[in-house]
Write a protein that holds these residues in place. Structure first.
Motif, short mmCIF file in Angstrom:
data_model
loop_
_atom_site.label_atom_id
_atom_site.label_comp_id
_atom_site.label_asym_id
_atom_site.label_seq_id
_atom_site.Cartn_x
_atom_site.Cartn_y
_atom_site.Cartn_z
N SER A 54 -5.88 -9.31 17.91
CA SER A 54 -5.26 -8.17 17.54
C SER A 54 -5.15 -7.87 15.98
O SER A 54 -5.22 -8.98 15.28
N GLN A 55 -4.91 -6.73 15.39
CA GLN A 55 -4.80 -6.26 14.04
C GLN A 55 -3.67 -7.36 13.37
O GLN A 55 -3.75 -7.77 12.40
N LEU A 56 -2.42 -7.50 14.25
CA LEU A 56 -1.28 -8.46 13.33
C LEU A 56 -1.83 -9.75 13.48
O LEU A 56 -1.77 -10.30 12.46
N ASP A 57 -2.89 -10.27 14.34
CA ASP A 57 -3.29 -11.76 14.37
C ASP A 57 -4.22 -11.81 13.10
O ASP A 57 -4.10 -12.76 12.25
N ASP A 58 -5.10 -10.75 12.89
CA ASP A 58 -6.02 -11.00 11.77
C ASP A 58 -5.22 -10.96 10.54
O ASP A 58 -5.47 -11.69 9.77
N LEU A 59 -4.13 -9.78 10.39
CA LEU A 59 -3.50 -9.91 9.13
C LEU A 59 -2.75 -11.25 8.83
O LEU A 59 -2.71 -11.76 7.84
N LYS A 60 -2.13 -11.84 9.96
CA LYS A 60 -1.43 -13.04 9.77
C LYS A 60 -2.41 -14.15 9.32
O LYS A 60 -2.14 -14.80 8.30
N ASN A 61 -3.92 -14.12 9.76
CA ASN A 61 -4.61 -15.06 9.38
C ASN A 61 -5.03 -14.82 7.89
O ASN A 61 -5.21 -15.92 7.02
N ALA A 62 -5.34 -13.62 7.44
CA ALA A 62 -5.56 -13.32 6.25
C ALA A 62 -4.48 -13.67 5.20
O ALA A 62 -4.70 -14.14 4.22
N ASP A 78 5.78 -15.73 11.58
CA ASP A 78 5.96 -15.49 12.69
C ASP A 78 6.82 -14.42 13.01
O ASP A 78 6.81 -13.44 14.04
N ARG A 79 7.48 -13.80 12.10
CA ARG A 79 8.37 -12.60 12.03
C ARG A 79 7.76 -11.26 11.49
O ARG A 79 8.35 -10.40 11.97
N LEU A 80 6.34 -11.58 11.23
CA LEU A 80 5.73 -10.36 10.69
C LEU A 80 5.64 -9.22 11.92
O LEU A 80 4.95 -9.55 12.78
N ILE A 81 5.73 -8.13 11.47
CA ILE A 81 5.54 -7.15 12.54
C ILE A 81 4.53 -5.86 11.61
O ILE A 81 4.80 -5.91 10.70
N ASN A 99 -2.72 -9.77 -10.41
CA ASN A 99 -1.66 -10.37 -9.95
C ASN A 99 -1.19 -9.82 -8.81
O ASN A 99 -0.22 -10.15 -8.16
N VAL A 100 -1.91 -9.06 -7.87
CA VAL A 100 -1.64 -8.41 -6.63
C VAL A 100 -3.09 -8.70 -5.68
O VAL A 100 -3.85 -8.43 -6.05
N VAL A 101 -2.47 -9.24 -4.68
CA VAL A 101 -3.68 -9.32 -3.44
C VAL A 101 -3.17 -8.10 -2.51
O VAL A 101 -1.87 -8.49 -1.93
N VAL A 102 -3.82 -7.13 -2.14
CA VAL A 102 -3.57 -6.09 -1.31
C VAL A 102 -4.04 -6.41 0.23
O VAL A 102 -5.52 -6.57 0.13
N PHE A 103 -3.20 -6.50 0.94
CA PHE A 103 -3.70 -6.55 2.59
C PHE A 103 -3.38 -5.31 3.00
O PHE A 103 -2.55 -4.55 3.45
N GLY A 104 -4.55 -4.62 3.06
CA GLY A 104 -4.69 -3.29 3.43
C GLY A 104 -4.76 -3.02 4.83
O GLY A 104 -5.35 -3.79 5.78
N LEU A 105 -4.09 -2.05 5.47
CA LEU A 105 -4.02 -1.66 7.03
C LEU A 105 -4.81 -0.33 7.35
O LEU A 105 -4.96 0.41 6.41
N CYS A 106 -5.38 -0.21 8.60
CA CYS A 106 -5.91 0.94 8.80
C CYS A 106 -4.81 1.46 9.92
O CYS A 106 -4.70 0.96 10.78
N CYS A 107 -4.11 2.52 9.38
CA CYS A 107 -2.84 2.90 9.80
C CYS A 107 -3.03 4.02 10.95
O CYS A 107 -3.89 5.16 10.51
N ASP A 108 -2.35 3.95 11.86
CA ASP A 108 -2.28 4.92 13.13
C ASP A 108 -1.23 6.06 12.80
O ASP A 108 -0.84 6.83 13.86
N GLY A 109 -0.34 5.78 11.84
CA GLY A 109 0.85 6.66 11.70
C GLY A 109 2.01 5.84 11.78
O GLY A 109 2.19 4.73 12.63
N SER A 144 -7.95 -2.32 -1.31
CA SER A 144 -7.62 -3.70 -0.73
C SER A 144 -8.48 -4.73 -0.96
O SER A 144 -9.39 -4.64 -1.61
N ASP A 145 -7.77 -5.94 -0.83
CA ASP A 145 -8.56 -6.96 -1.04
C ASP A 145 -8.94 -7.43 0.27
O ASP A 145 -9.98 -8.23 0.27
N VAL A 146 -8.29 -7.39 1.34
CA VAL A 146 -8.61 -7.41 2.51
C VAL A 146 -8.43 -6.37 3.41
O VAL A 146 -7.03 -5.80 3.24
N LEU A 147 -9.21 -5.67 4.34
CA LEU A 147 -8.86 -4.38 5.09
C LEU A 147 -8.88 -4.85 6.55
O LEU A 147 -9.92 -5.62 7.01
#
Lengths: 318, 342
Positions: A2-10, A45-48, A94-104, A164-167
């Motif tokens: 899932s997107q969430l798992d990808d983000l957590k790993n990143a 674990d709490r990330l949503i 100084n910033v690592v940007v974790f970018g999302l592809c957002c559905d709103g 983003s650094d990670v999309l």
């Protein structure tokens, strides 16, 4: 995955080099998210993510001067990151940007209007791909996501993070920016009608400055002229006229800088539709300077530059 | 005194009272419910949601003129006029927490040494007709701070919704006076139904959190800035929480100078603001949002109870949680201090 798992790993792979990573977690009830400052893997674990994760976390970036941190951004939030970079308010390294592809994301105001009872009594929320199943005060309701999306999402041309650094997630096909019906309706009103509207609306304003402090581009923070005591620029009186005066100062300080993330309006505890002012101002800036804040690196807001003659303002021809 | 008033008659009562009093009531405007001056013809919204802003302004307005100064000729001695509040106020349809909140002001604004005439005059001229809650919201915690959904303390009349009207119970002589109106009828045996509703509402709140250790535990964390930085990380340092709080009573005094005429005004101050304790020297003992949030939480759950017989300076209405743009939850912060171990 899932997107969430990808983000957590990143995030996991960057956590060691960062002071923290700012994301979202569930807030005080199932309908509200709240910013999460991830410092350890256990915090992950709490990330949503998803339609309830509304906050523009770029707001926190200028407060971390000199520290290296990560931030999770939606497309709209990424424009704030770009604008902060353009104004040298943060450093790229100084910033690592974790970018999302957002559905709103949702508008809590629209949810409130659509529910059978006040969301204060919410019991559970199930987020589906197209809808939200909400149980409130013993009654169930299924709200179509498209009906309760924030206004900014209805006309969004940048759902995917533009910097983003990670999309994370599957990229959307770019759509042209549309115009917003409520804005067009408002602008069609006569000046007298607009004035009457703001007088009524500003009588609700409590000058709590949530609009200012939620804004990623309001960077004067403790030194805002609205609260300066010496000189005392704006009266502390909370009359509609003084409240409007503060909002006009606010809107003009954002000319060419506002990325329309909508945080001011979202943060307002008394639901003042501040984006009506912002979008109007941005339209003027676009017309005169051909500029949209936060859409390109290396562009400077018109009010931060000086030219003897602006290219599109015919000063001597009048 | 126990009486019954129908929903229609309550609106009529509000309208009648506008002839002699300034009536404040929850009114919806553009989807938001706030307490505002009620005038005949307006629609009362007592039930759809808790008003975003508390009825605090009835006894402690956001801005009030303390005195006016007039100078005919700059060199001549100015004419100073004190402007004490005049007239009577009635608040209709606030929740018990909103009415009770103002009690926190009393040991501050009325002591042996100091008496604040502005606050005292308003307090003594304001009648609170509160509405007991049917069920708690997710942010409610009045039962944990010594109150409850049908708490009558601070109210003059307590209403409980029963069928198509309210069982009204007077709490003070001023409340009894209001209930002499012919719009109230005999309550019959509706009182029992009201009692049952009040008991049920309290049950729905579940177990109360015990704040007994909070004053000492918060004080123990006073110098631990790591703790406060972590707790305040998401706070954006606006003032929404303090402005909506029924118990926050800090104020600022500024002069509105209009040439030969000026006004000294008192307005709500806000401990989340940089200028809150900014000293003339430029030094600020609360320079960061972590220091400021520590002040807010510490004041309510530690310093105030220590000074005033253990009373917590919070009425548990939950507005600061519900309306916080960043979702800061004061309950969690106090709990974190209470559960803290080295």
């Amino acid at each position: 995955m899932s997107q969430l798992d990808d983000l957590k790993n990143a995030i996991k792979s960057h956590l060691g080099e960062l002071e923290c990573v700012i994301g979202w977690e569930q807030g005080y009830d199932p309908l509200h998210a709240t910013p999460l400052f991830i410092r350890t893997e256990a915090d992950l674990d709490r990330l949503i993510i998803g339609p309830l994760a509304v906050h523009n976390l770029a707001t926190y970036l200028p407060g971390f001067k000199g520290k290296k941190i990560g931030v999770v951004v939606k497309g709209c939030d990424s424009k704030s990151v770009i604008q902060l970079l353009n104004e040298n308010l943060i450093n790229r390294e100084n910033v690592v940007v974790f970018g999302l592809c957002c559905d709103g994301v949702v508008s809590q105001r629209k949810i409130r209007a659509a529910l059978p009872a006040d969301p204060g009594f919410v019991e559970s929320v199930e987020v589906g791909a197209q809808d939200l199943k909400i149980s409130v005060a013993g009654q169930s309701a299924t709200l179509k996501l498209s009906d309760v999306l924030a206004d900014k999402c209805l006309v969004c041309a940048t759902p995917d993070a533009i910097i983003s650094d990670v999309l994370i997630g599957a990229a959307h096909t770019p759509a042209p920016a549309a115009s917003l019906a409520c804005q067009d309706e408002f602008e069609a009103k006569s000046d007298a009608e607009k004035l009457a509207f703001w007088q009524e609306t500003m009588s609700r304003c409590i000058r709590c400055y949530a609009c200012r402090n939620a804004c990623p581009m309001c960077v004067c923070r403790d030194y805002c002229i609205a609260t300066s005591r010496d000189p005392l620029w704006i009266s502390q009186d909370n009359s509609p006229a003084e409240n409007m005066m503060f909002q006009m100062v606010h809107v003009s300080h954002l000319a060419g800088r506002c990325t329309e993330c909508g945080e001011c309006e979202r943060a307002c505890p008394v639901d003042i539709p501040l984006m009506l002012l912002r979008r109007w101002m941005n339209k003027q800036v676009k017309d005169v300077f051909e500029l949209q804040a936060g859409t390109a690196l290396e562009q400077t807001p018109p009010l931060l530059t000086f030219k003897v003659e602006e290219e599109r303002i015919n000063e001597r021809g009048w | 005194m126990e009486r019954f008033i129908t929903k229609e008659n309550l609106i009529r009562l509000a309208e009648e009272l506008t002839a002699t009093c300034r009536v404040l009531a929850p009114v919806a405007s553009c989807g938001t419910v706030t307490f505002r001056r009620f005038l005949p013809g307006m629609v009362l919204d007592m039930h759809s949601r808790m008003a975003a802003v508390s009825p605090k302004a009835a006894t402690f307005p956001q801005t009030e003129t303390l005195l006016t100064v007039k100078r005919e000729i700059p060199e001549k001695k100015p004419e100073i006029t004190e402007t004490l509040p005049e007239g009577k106020n009635v608040v209709i349809g606030c929740r018990p927490c909103g009415a009770r909140g103002k009690l926190i002001f009393n040991p501050v604004y009325e002591t042996d040494k100091t008496k604040d005439p502005y606050y005292i005059t308003r307090r003594d001229n304001t009648v609170f007709i509160s509405l007991a809650c049917d069920r708690p919201e997710t942010t409610c915690f009045c039962h944990s701070v010594g109150s409850g959904p049908a708490d009558a303390e601070g109210s003059d009349v307590l209403l409980t919704l029963v069928g198509e009207g309210y069982v009204a119970r007077s709490v003070t002589p001023a409340g009894e006076e209001v209930m002499k109106s012919s719009l109230f009828a005999d309550a019959g045996d509706k009182g029992k139904e009201a009692d049952a509703k009040n008991v049920r509402a309290r049950e729905l709140m579940g177990e109360a959190h015990d704040y007994a250790s909070a004053p000492a535990q918060l004080l123990a964390r006073f110098d631990d800035m790591d703790f406060w930085q972590a707790q305040s990380a998401k706070c954006i340092s606006c003032g929404a929480c303090t402005y909506m709080c029924p118990t926050c009573y800090c104020f600022n005094i500024t002069d509105d100078d209009l040439g030969l005429e000026s006004r000294r005004i008192r307005s709500w101050d806000n401990c989340m603001s940089h200028t809150f304790t900014l000293e003339g020297s430029g030094h600020n003992p609360r320079p960061t949002k972590a220091h400021r949030l520590k002040n807010r939480v510490g004041h309510k759950f530690s310093y105030y109870p220590d000074l005033h017989k253990g009373v917590i300076a919070c009425c548990g209405c939950g507005r600061c949680i519900k309306q916080c743009p960043a979702g800061v939850d004061i309950r969690q912060i106090v709990k974190a201090a209470q559960e803290y171990s080295e």
